[in-house]
Enzyme design. Sequence first.
Site, PDB file in Angstrom:
ATOM      1  CB  THR A  31      40.206 -69.485 -17.076  1.00  0.00           C
ATOM      2  OG1 THR A  31      41.578 -69.670 -17.429  1.00  0.00           O
ATOM      3  CG2 THR A  31      39.480 -68.789 -18.219  1.00  0.00           C
ATOM      4  CG  ASN A  70      44.617 -72.932 -27.334  1.00  0.00           C
ATOM      5  OD1 ASN A  70      44.344 -74.039 -27.778  1.00  0.00           O
ATOM      6  ND2 ASN A  70      44.396 -71.807 -28.013  1.00  0.00           N
ATOM      7  CD  GLU A  71      42.354 -72.247 -19.455  1.00  0.00           C
ATOM      8  OE1 GLU A  71      43.483 -71.826 -19.114  1.00  0.00           O
ATOM      9  OE2 GLU A  71      41.298 -71.669 -19.119  1.00  0.00           O
ATOM     10  N   PRO A  72      46.567 -74.587 -19.877  1.00  0.00           N
ATOM     11  CG  PRO A  72      47.505 -73.908 -17.833  1.00  0.00           C
ATOM     12  CD  PRO A  72      46.302 -73.699 -18.720  1.00  0.00           C
TER      13      PRO A  72
END
Length: 640
Positions: free
Chosen positions: A181, A162-164
């Site tokens: 990442t 769950n990235e920014p």
Amino acid sequence: MARLNLLEETRFEKLPVSVYPDQHVAAIKVANRIADLIRDKQSRGERAVLGLATGVTPIGVYRELVRMHQEEGLSFANVVTFNLDEYYPMQPTAEQSYVTFMKENLFNHVDIDMANVHIPDGTLEQDQIHAYCLAYEQKITSFGGLDLQLLGIGRTGHIGFNEPGSAPNSGTRLVTLDEMTRRDASRDFGGKENVPRKAITMGIGTIFKAREIILMAWSGKKAPIIKKAVEGETSSDVPATYLQLSDNVEFVLDQDAAASLTRFDTPWLVKDCVWDEKLIKKAVIWLSNRVGKPILKLTEENYNNHGMAQLATEKGPVYDINIDIFNQVQRTITGWPGGKPGADDSNRPERAAPARKHSIIFAPHPDDDVISMGGTFIRLVDQGHDVHVAYQTSGNTAVWDEETLRFVEFTIDFNKSQGKDTQELEELYDKMRSFLNQKQPNQPDIKEIRVVKGLIRKGEATAGARFAGLADDHIHFMNLPFYERAKEQKVTDFADDIQQTVELLQQVKPQQIFAAGDFADPHGTHKVCFDIILQAITRLRETEEWAKDCWLWLYRGAWHEFETHEVEMAVPLSPQEVMRKRHAIFKHQSQKDTPVFPGDDSREFWVRAEERTSETARCYHKLGLAEYEAMEAFVRWKFE
């Protein structure tokens, strides 16, 4: 009272945090909690439903669970697992697949029913993913939800993938990976260009439904993002901050990962402190930077307004504190890294005697010496010390494939120009080129290619050391065995590496050792190399007198620099010395322009080195010290 004190210390922390001395202790604590859950569920005839994470962080937990299964009879027969994520696309048999990871680190070693194992499927057609993700959520629900969810944290603040920008109510879905990442994963894939751009991940909303959530983080690399996650405002820019909204979460950290939290980094802001010399130095330098004033201009009002009234009261008046810290910082500066002959050395970083020291500079890779301490290296030679340099590994991993072919082509052409037979060389060249044409990402090179790449770096290192003023018999290429073994297998035994280091130290009998203390390199080689040196010199100190008088200095610079309050020796460089250092770095042509493993810093190594040493000099100048072009910083290792 103890409870009130703890609440005061942690008042900046917006969720529960447990800090352990090291990651091994912490991992065992987490593993025991999982084992207790499994046993409790077994006693009631129920299934334990675990959400599992991958990456380096949980390996110690899985290792301890395997040990408990094998030695204590912990059974996984009633365990159901759901993994957080998987790269997309990804074959389950691929080395980088999280299916492979989980089998190698846990499932192959315990009695779990593989029908109870669930890992997102990276082989699906893209139009199948949405329905698959809904079914993944439904399957978790069908088992009654997750009893416990393990998490790591990425440097972007991602949990799972769950990235920014991820929403707090997000479910399992296909996501696009952040560039940071992908950079962090590049080692596993043989370069960032080979890292998938997407992944399937459980959502933050899915994670939130777990009855217990444990987020683990180890090492100083994670300290900045941990501070944001624990003390920062809730924001989609740092998805882990959403965990502040959960009543069922705990962060489990080692000391290094917790180092930037207020209670450890600036404890005077949250509690009364025991003001030892190190803490006073750190606090006064922090205050100087915070208010933008040189140390000698700090006032009692500055102390009182920034949480340091206790220090002013106990150790004041503040001007005396300022004078003392100013003197301490000033005394770290020396133009004589090998000690100044005949001088009073009571306040100098290095001893005056012997006037001509035996010094050995250990470089994990064949350019760490000149990148990180090239100015000091040259200064030691210029000042007449008996300097040796030891390159611990060949560094052959960090050479572009096309460079290998270019050097072999040169050798063939040179031999032809001398009228020599080149048939064997040409056959070798064809073999190498054929391999490289079919080489898969992260595939180890064949031996012949590794040899050529190692020779390329050996030649560059020799040129750099000669430029610094060393004779060839003072240049040592150790080629420590662990480095090549690691390409084929997991290395757990470093006995031969340590013995080889012992023998070199016995040969040189140094009064000074310089070793890389920068453990942020993406392959972890620096840390392994340092541990080998430390074990070797520790062993020698038990039996040999010269070793008891050997000082070990740590340098940094290729990846990070020491904080100003940590520095114990600062060697100033003139503009001319900075240029000489640059030319020494330029001898490493294979590492110029774009190195194979740049880490998360896109600058060339010589640029990094110059800008970091210039920044160290600026930091000293802001404290009220003399202004220098650059400074190389060192910390002395304290033997117990």
